[in-house]
Each structure stands twice: as C-alpha cells, then as structure tokens.
Design an enzyme around this catalytic site. Structure first.
Site, short mmCIF file in Angstrom:
data_model
loop_
_atom_site.label_atom_id
_atom_site.label_comp_id
_atom_site.label_asym_id
_atom_site.label_seq_id
_atom_site.Cartn_x
_atom_site.Cartn_y
_atom_site.Cartn_z
N GLN A 1 -1.69 8.22 3.38
CA GLN A 1 0.00 8.42 3.33
C GLN A 1 0.02 9.67 4.34
O GLN A 1 0.49 10.60 3.99
CB GLN A 1 1.17 8.54 2.24
N ALA B 1 -4.31 4.05 10.81
CA ALA B 1 -3.35 4.26 12.35
C ALA B 1 -2.18 3.74 12.61
O ALA B 1 -1.12 4.71 12.91
CB ALA B 1 -4.53 3.26 13.33
N THR C 1 -17.88 -7.04 15.30
CA THR C 1 -17.42 -6.49 17.16
C THR C 1 -16.57 -6.49 16.61
O THR C 1 -15.52 -6.46 16.20
CB THR C 1 -17.37 -7.64 18.06
N ASN D 1 2.93 6.71 -2.25
CA ASN D 1 3.29 5.76 -0.99
C ASN D 1 4.88 5.89 -1.06
O ASN D 1 6.28 5.44 -0.11
CB ASN D 1 2.79 5.29 -0.11
N CYS E 1 10.42 -7.98 -4.18
CA CYS E 1 9.98 -9.27 -4.15
C CYS E 1 8.56 -10.15 -4.35
O CYS E 1 7.90 -10.27 -3.34
CB CYS E 1 10.75 -9.99 -2.84
N GLY F 1 -6.29 0.74 5.88
CA GLY F 1 -6.82 1.30 4.81
C GLY F 1 -7.14 0.73 3.34
O GLY F 1 -7.23 1.31 2.35
N THR F 2 -6.92 -0.37 3.71
CA THR F 2 -6.75 -1.50 2.26
C THR F 2 -8.51 -1.55 2.55
O THR F 2 -8.73 -1.80 1.57
CB THR F 2 -6.63 -3.06 1.96
N1 PLP Z 1 -2.52 2.90 0.81
C1 PLP Z 1 -1.09 3.37 0.81
C2 PLP Z 1 -1.14 4.28 -0.42
C3 PLP Z 1 -1.08 2.94 1.51
O1 PLP Z 1 1.11 3.50 1.52
C4 PLP Z 1 -1.24 1.30 2.03
C5 PLP Z 1 -0.43 0.89 3.36
O2 PLP Z 1 1.29 0.71 3.18
C6 PLP Z 1 -2.18 0.82 1.98
C7 PLP Z 1 -3.39 2.06 1.14
C8 PLP Z 1 -3.02 0.04 3.32
O3 PLP Z 1 -3.30 0.14 4.72
P1 PLP Z 1 -2.75 -1.06 5.48
O4 PLP Z 1 -1.43 -0.91 4.95
O5 PLP Z 1 -3.79 -0.14 6.48
O6 PLP Z 1 -4.20 -2.11 4.84
#
Ligand code: PLP
Length: 380
Positions: free
Chosen positions: A177, A198, A235, A149, A328, A70-71
């Site tokens: 989410q 995933a 890769t 989230n 934290c 996701g990031t």
């Molecule tokens: N976006 C949302 C809304 C998330 O909840 C998260 C993970 O907690 C991410 C992005 C990031 O995903 P990843 O952990 O696959 O980088």
C-alpha cells in the site's frame, strides 16, 4: 457512471500501461528462455523492467524478483526464509497484517515455528517497544507492514528495523500500500524484504515484486525451471512485466504530483464530511502518520440512521464504490478484524467505510459520495 473510490483494493489500469502490454500479447509471443531472437527480446524486456524497478526503489537489479503479486511475494519472503534454515525459529508480526502475511505465519506454525502476534495501539500503529519486548533468543524474522490497507496508518518501520539490525533479526515489510503513495527506499529504511503489487499502482493484476537484500539468502520458492535466477520457476508473465515496468516509469515521473492530488482529495473530503455530519463521524487511524490516499471513517450509529454493515451496499446501489468496515464471510457481514483489533465496538466497526483515492479521481467524486451519504442517512 460509477464513482470509484476503492483504489486501495485495485486501480484502473493506466492507458499507457495497457499500450505497453499489448505487443507482448500479440506479436512478441516467444518464450524468454529460448535461445532465438523471439526469446531473447523478451529476456531483454525482463531485465530492463528489473532495472527500472531497482532504480525506482534504490536497490540493485539482482535484488528484485518478479512474482504474481503481493500475496505471492509475502509468501515467498516468509516461507523462503523459513525453509532456508533448519531451525524452527520464532517470529513477530502484528494482528492487522494482510492475510497474505498472517496466514503464512499460521501455516508455518503447523510445522513447529512460533509466531508472536502483536496488537497495534488504538490508532493501528505497532509500537517498536512492544516488538522489542517480545524478542527471544531464537527470534529470526519480524514482519510489520509499512502502511495498513484499511486504515492507511504508516508504521515507524525505521525504528523497527534498527531494533532488528541490533539483534541480527531479518525485517520483512509489506509495502503493497505504501509504494506509490510515499517514498519507499528499502535500503534506507533497513528492510530486508519488501513486497509490491502492480494493480495498486495503475498496472495489471497478477504481477508484483519481491525485493530481497543481496546479503540475505532464502530458498527457491517455486520449483521448476531456472527462471528468476533459479528462485522462481515458470515462464515469466511477460505482458504483465511490461505493464509493471511502464507503471513504475509513470510513477517515477508522477509520484510527487500523485501525492499532492491524493492529499487535496483527502482534505477536501474531510472538510465536506465536517460540513455535512459535524460530530456524527470519526476518522479512524492516525491523521498525521497516514497515507495520503486512504480515509477510514465510522459514522456514529447512535447519531445517524446506519444499517449495520450496509453502507457499502447502499452506496453501491447509487454507483459509488467504497470498501466497508465489514467483510462478508460465510454469508454474514462480520465487522473488520482490523477495526476490532483497535478495540472498536462492533456496531461502530459495522458503520465504517474506507475511501481510497486514485490518480483518476476528481473533487466531484467526493461531492457525489457526501450527497449519497446524506440521502442514505436522511440528513438534509
Ligand atoms: N498486502 C497488502 C497490504 C494488500 O493491501 C494487498 C492487496 O490488497 C496484498 C498484500 C495482496 O496483493 P495482491 O492482490 O497483489 O496479491
């Protein structure tokens, strides 16, 4: 045994997913870019996986790009689009987006881009009218998450995308989410970019996807080889792509059942909390427009014996895993930025937990959580 109620953070890998990955960590070890058989079978796997994801999301396979999660997908969409243009445009996002979105815009702003950050309402929903009022002549990108989230709140993304379409603005939505917890069809919802991870859907960590509408052109994100149709060099993470494929295949079959299961668990927990703590807690977010698997609860510090920020730690000591309304940072417990953005008092935000259900949870998990909370609060 630990009672795991933190599935929005990460899920347990499904046994079938693990099985699907193993051959690619053992005997199928070629490089998918090689011309020989050991390479070609992997190329076939990648394209099969792309077909499976595309079919699940009702998109075309060429609109799906594999990433590390996701990031990266959020970075890829936002920076890739920004670097594909030669104007320092204006964008709009919300103050309760994941850091993968907020930090990316903040990084771009160092180079002269401009971002308006909108506060949600007191339930966490981002208002379409508010977004519309911030649009400028040079607004080119709007990024609003599908579901939050921490709160589980679901935004009215269709009305946001309608505004975007009417003004020629691209719409990115973080669907990390919402995928697997509700139906997500980016084309129907008018989304130009969506992101998926995933490990939130019983797959492995470190793999995800970015959907880019075929009419949108963005810059290559990782420079190197010509993998992912020359958009992301490197890769491919074959075993994880095999796992993601399997996780999606399972989801296709189980989505309705999963949603029913999460809904049952959530309403059971709400009624158990009501039985034990009556008017001593509040449910944050919006009970109607909410993901079925996330429940965010604040316990009233004036009514219960709550040590600020300590609830997740106290629960951990009795083997119950949840997330807190505090994070934290630099050694101190700070109330969650998301809760503060809703206008919540620091003391209430610090007495908050996020419970997030998964496929493997059972009603007894709720009972253990409630029993543990009663003990912590000294409620008989
Ligand atoms: N976006 C949302 C809304 C998330 O909840 C998260 C993970 O907690 C991410 C992005 C990031 O995903 P990843 O952990 O696959 O980088």
């Amino acid at each position: 045994m630990t009672t795991y109620l933190d599935n929005a953070a990460s899920t347990r890998i499904d046994g079938r997913v693990l099985e699907a990955m193993l051959p690619y960590l053992k005997e199928k070890y070629g490089n998918p870019s090689s011309a020989h058989k050991q390479g070609k079978i992997l190329k076939v796997l990648i394209e099969d996986a792309r077909d499976v994801v595309a079919d699940f999301l009702f998109t075309k396979p060429k609109e799906i790009f594999f990433t590390s999660g996701g990031t990266e997908s959020n970075n890829f969409a936002i920076k890739g689009y920004a670097f594909s243009r030669n104007d320092k445009f204006h964008s709009i996002t919300s103050s309760i987006e994941h850091p993968a979105v907020l930090e990316t815009f903040s990084y771009l702003n160092k180079f002269g881009y401009e971002t308006d950050i909108i506060k949600p309402d007191n339930k966490g929903k981002v208002s379409t009218e508010n977004i519309e009022s911030r649009i400028k002549n040079n607004t080119k990108l709007i990024s609003i998450m599908h579901a939050n989230n921490e709160l589980g709140i679901v935004n009215d993304v269709k009305s946001i995308s309608d505004v975007c379409k009417s003004k020629g603005i691209l719409f990115h939505s973080d669907t990390v989410q919402s995928i697997g917890k509700m139906s997500v069809k980016p084309k129907e919802l008018g989304m130009d970019f969506i992101t998926m991870s995933a490990h939130k859907i019983y797959g492995p960590k470190g793999v995800g996807i970015l959907f880019i509408d075929e009419n949108v052109k963005i810059d290559k994100y990782i420079h190197g080889g010509s993998q992912e149709r020359n958009m992301r060099g490197g890769t491919e993470n074959i075993a994880s792509i095999a796992g993601l494929k399997c996780a999606i295949e399972i989801l296709k079959e189980s989505l309705d059942e999963d949603i029913k299961h999460y809904t049952e668990l959530k309403s059971h927990l709400i009624s158990e909390l009501n039985n034990s703590f009556k008017d001593m807690f509040i449910i944050n977010g919006d009970e109607v427009n909410s993901l079925p698997n996330i429940l965010n609860v604040s316990f009233k510090p004036d009514r219960l014996k709550v040590s600020s920020g300590m609830l997740p730690i106290q629960l951990d000591l009795v083997d119950v895993s949840v997330s807190g309304g505090s994070a934290c940072s630099s050694g101190s417990l700070k109330p969650s930025n998301v809760l503060l953005e809703l206008g919540m008092e620091e003391s209430l935000a610090s007495s908050t937990i996020r419970i997030s259900f998964g496929r493997f949870n059972v009603l007894e998990d709720n009972m253990k959580l409630v029993k543990s909370l009663k003990k912590i609060f000294g409620v008989v």
